[in-house]
Scaffold this motif. Structure first.
Motif, short mmCIF file in Angstrom:
data_model
loop_
_atom_site.label_atom_id
_atom_site.label_comp_id
_atom_site.label_asym_id
_atom_site.label_seq_id
_atom_site.Cartn_x
_atom_site.Cartn_y
_atom_site.Cartn_z
N GLY A 129 -82.09 120.63 -93.26
CA GLY A 129 -81.35 119.82 -92.42
C GLY A 129 -81.05 120.56 -91.03
N ARG A 130 -81.07 122.05 -91.37
CA ARG A 130 -81.20 123.02 -90.16
C ARG A 130 -82.64 123.05 -89.33
N TRP A 131 -83.56 123.05 -90.17
CA TRP A 131 -84.96 123.08 -89.87
C TRP A 131 -85.34 121.67 -89.11
N THR A 132 -84.73 120.60 -89.44
CA THR A 132 -85.21 119.34 -88.85
C THR A 132 -84.34 119.29 -87.54
N GLY A 133 -83.20 119.98 -87.21
CA GLY A 133 -82.20 119.71 -85.79
C GLY A 133 -81.18 119.25 -86.16
N LEU A 134 -80.86 119.09 -87.34
CA LEU A 134 -79.22 118.66 -87.96
C LEU A 134 -78.56 119.95 -87.98
N HIS A 135 -77.03 119.58 -87.80
CA HIS A 135 -76.28 120.73 -88.16
C HIS A 135 -76.23 120.93 -89.71
N PRO A 136 -76.37 122.14 -90.22
CA PRO A 136 -76.77 122.27 -91.56
C PRO A 136 -75.41 121.84 -92.47
N ILE A 137 -74.05 122.06 -92.14
CA ILE A 137 -73.36 121.68 -92.90
C ILE A 137 -73.18 120.31 -93.17
N GLU A 138 -73.12 119.39 -91.95
CA GLU A 138 -73.20 118.01 -91.93
C GLU A 138 -74.15 117.50 -92.87
N ARG B 28 -70.99 128.39 -86.27
CA ARG B 28 -72.30 128.04 -85.81
C ARG B 28 -73.15 127.20 -86.56
N TYR B 29 -72.82 126.92 -87.94
CA TYR B 29 -73.45 126.12 -88.83
C TYR B 29 -72.87 124.81 -88.96
N SER B 30 -71.76 124.57 -88.20
CA SER B 30 -71.06 123.10 -88.43
C SER B 30 -71.03 122.51 -87.00
N GLY B 31 -71.25 121.03 -87.27
CA GLY B 31 -71.02 120.14 -86.02
C GLY B 31 -69.71 119.45 -85.95
N ASN B 32 -68.58 120.07 -86.74
CA ASN B 32 -67.34 119.32 -86.87
C ASN B 32 -67.57 117.72 -86.99
N GLY B 33 -68.30 117.22 -87.73
CA GLY B 33 -68.47 115.97 -88.04
C GLY B 33 -69.70 115.32 -87.30
N GLU B 34 -70.37 116.01 -86.41
CA GLU B 34 -71.52 115.52 -85.60
C GLU B 34 -72.74 115.84 -86.56
N LEU B 35 -73.69 115.01 -87.04
CA LEU B 35 -74.92 115.25 -87.70
C LEU B 35 -75.73 116.01 -86.89
N LEU B 36 -76.13 115.64 -85.70
CA LEU B 36 -77.27 115.83 -84.82
C LEU B 36 -76.98 117.25 -83.83
N ARG B 37 -77.67 118.18 -84.04
CA ARG B 37 -77.37 119.19 -82.91
C ARG B 37 -77.74 118.78 -81.68
N THR B 38 -76.77 118.85 -80.58
CA THR B 38 -77.16 118.24 -79.18
C THR B 38 -76.47 119.42 -78.28
N SER B 39 -76.82 119.02 -77.00
CA SER B 39 -76.20 119.82 -76.00
C SER B 39 -74.87 119.23 -75.60
N ARG C 284 -78.16 107.09 -78.58
CA ARG C 284 -79.55 107.98 -78.81
C ARG C 284 -79.05 108.88 -80.04
N LEU C 285 -78.09 109.39 -80.13
CA LEU C 285 -77.73 110.26 -81.28
C LEU C 285 -77.82 109.40 -82.79
N LEU C 286 -77.48 108.09 -82.72
CA LEU C 286 -77.77 107.23 -83.97
C LEU C 286 -78.92 107.18 -84.26
N ILE C 287 -79.94 107.07 -83.32
CA ILE C 287 -81.20 107.00 -83.68
C ILE C 287 -81.82 108.08 -84.27
N LYS C 288 -81.61 109.13 -83.49
CA LYS C 288 -82.25 110.54 -83.97
C LYS C 288 -81.68 110.88 -85.43
N GLY C 289 -80.37 110.52 -85.63
CA GLY C 289 -79.67 111.01 -86.60
C GLY C 289 -80.09 110.48 -87.95
N PHE C 290 -80.32 109.04 -87.82
CA PHE C 290 -81.03 108.23 -88.86
C PHE C 290 -82.52 108.70 -89.19
#
Length: 421
Positions: A356-365, A220-231, A116-122
């Motif tokens: 990226g932050r606006w679209t739901g991605l981790h800004p740094i990634e 708070r701006y980093s996903g530690n390598g994860e592109l998509l912000r998730t729970s 699911r994260l792959l689909i949303k991320g791309f």
């Protein structure tokens, strides 16, 4: 044995170094795979260790920058044994070892992702990438004009080459198109775009390292390598991958990666689509259709981690030795070139952060993937993601570099044919 240079325990490092020096001194060094692996490991991790200890430089990607630029400098000034350089060069071009590394990281990274994260991320990645590219074109061109370049030169010979997808799969088709339209020799045009591409890649490395430091300071701006912000519930823990693989599933994942790359090569010869891009698209399809059982996905994660940790700096040393001309780096060091390229890459990266932050991605990634759009193909992606300590973003980086680069070249040639200057 508890101290080491990179991943090499210190006593083993001494044995390797001494053996290599003796073999070079008696002229018995060759392109044998064991010798080349040992040489690249010793030299690559030595450069990385030095870069990590240099004040100032270590905070802006010094490990990666030094691992790329130092061998380039040494080759230019003939300060490395010619037998060593010749053997590594022969091995590099004969084996195409960089594509094995790329295959392992891309296939391993995609197969070990949550579907699911792959689909949303791309899907979400195209927004910051597109907006960032348009903004970078505008800002870079205006900056070039401010430094006395014509808008035509700044756009087509400084800004666009940076985002064309590298030298081989971006710069060559771009300049071939220019040459056909202008009716001039292609090598002459290719020589013009090499310096901005090299300096643009180095600028992206610095941006990636700064973003990594920023992420450590402001988590708070980093996903530690994860592109998509998730729970937390949506994101499966990495430990489940790491603890559930076997040697058999690791080996099977390796063969899956090799087979997908070979299919990519076949596609390239039939359609002209770059093999890494064909491999990436096939891997995504396989992941989305759940063809590969979960046990092989665990093996793929272990394969990705193995290559990312053990092979990144040896590969970067080879890139500096073989693929980074020192003359091109020096040629780009004029105030106009430097500021224009810096403005282009910084705009591309900064827009990636905020959009990226606006679209739901981790800004740094998101910003790091955007920075990969200014990289030198797979070579640049490797360097940028190593500097950012986020090799797991390789599939997204390849998307930005390959598809983003191909689209950039196609649109540019359409425009250039109407305004050839």
């Amino acid at each position: 044995m508890n101290k080491g240079i990179g991943i090499i325990p210190l006593p083993i490092f001494c044995i390797l170094s001494t053996s290599l020096i003796l073999l070079l001194s008696i002229n018995e060094f060759s392109s044998e795979v064991s010798l080349i692996f040992a040489a690249l490991a010793v030299l690559g991790f030595s450069c990385a260790e030095l870069g990590a200890r240099l004040p100032g430089l270590r905070h802006i990607g010094g490990t990666v920058i030094l691992t790329i630029l130092l061998p380039s400098f040494l080759v230019h000034h003939a300060l490395l044994p010619s037998k060593l350089v010749q053997s590594i060069n022969n091995f590099w071009h004969t084996t195409n070892i960089l594509y094995l590394f790329t295959a392992a990281v891309i296939v391993g990274g995609i197969l070990s992702m949550d579907r699911r994260l792959l689909i949303k991320g791309f899907a979400k990645l195209f927004i910051p990438l597109t907006v960032g590219s348009i903004a970078a074109v505008i800002v870079g061109t205006l900056t070039g004009v401010a430094f006395g370049f014509s808008a035509h030169h700044a756009l087509f010979y400084l800004v666009i080459p940076i985002m064309a997808g590298g030298l081989g799969e971006g710069g060559i088709p771009l300049t071939l198109g220019y040459a056909t339209i202008l009716n001039v020799p292609q090598p002459q045009l290719f020589a013009q775009i090499v310096p901005p591409v090299v300096l643009g890649n180095l600028t992206a490395i610095v941006c990636a390292s700064i973003l990594h430091q920023f992420g450590k300071r402001y988590p708070r701006y980093s996903g530690n390598g994860e592109l998509l912000r998730t729970s937390a519930a949506e994101s499966p823990p990495e430990e489940s991958h790491a603890l559930s693989f076997t040697i058999e599933t690791l080996a099977a994942a390796g063969m899956i990666a090799v087979s997908l790359y070979l299919v990519g090569v076949v596609i390239y010869h039939c359609t002209g689509l770059p093999a890494p891009l064909g491999m990436l698209l096939l891997t995504v399809i396989i992941k989305l259709t759940r063809i590969i059982p979960p046990k092989f996905e665990h093996g793929a994660y272990a394969m990705y981690r193995f290559f990312a940790i053990t092979a990144a700096y040896p590969m970067l040393f080879g890139i500096g030795l073989i693929l980074t001309p020192w003359e091109a780096f020096l040629a780009a060091l004029t105030p106009g070139h430097v500021v224009t390229i810096l403005a282009t890459v910084a705009t591309l990266t900064t827009v990636g952060f905020f959009v990226g932050r606006w679209t739901g991605l981790h800004p740094i990634e998101s910003a790091i993937v955007n920075a990969c759009h200014s990289g030198m193909g797979s070579v640049g992606d490797l360097a940028i993601l190593t500097s950012a300590h986020r090799m797991q973003l390789m599939p997204f980086a390849q998307l930005a570099t390959r598809i983003g680069g191909a689209l950039t070249v196609m649109v540019t040639l359409l425009i250039f044919s109407q305004v050839p200057g």
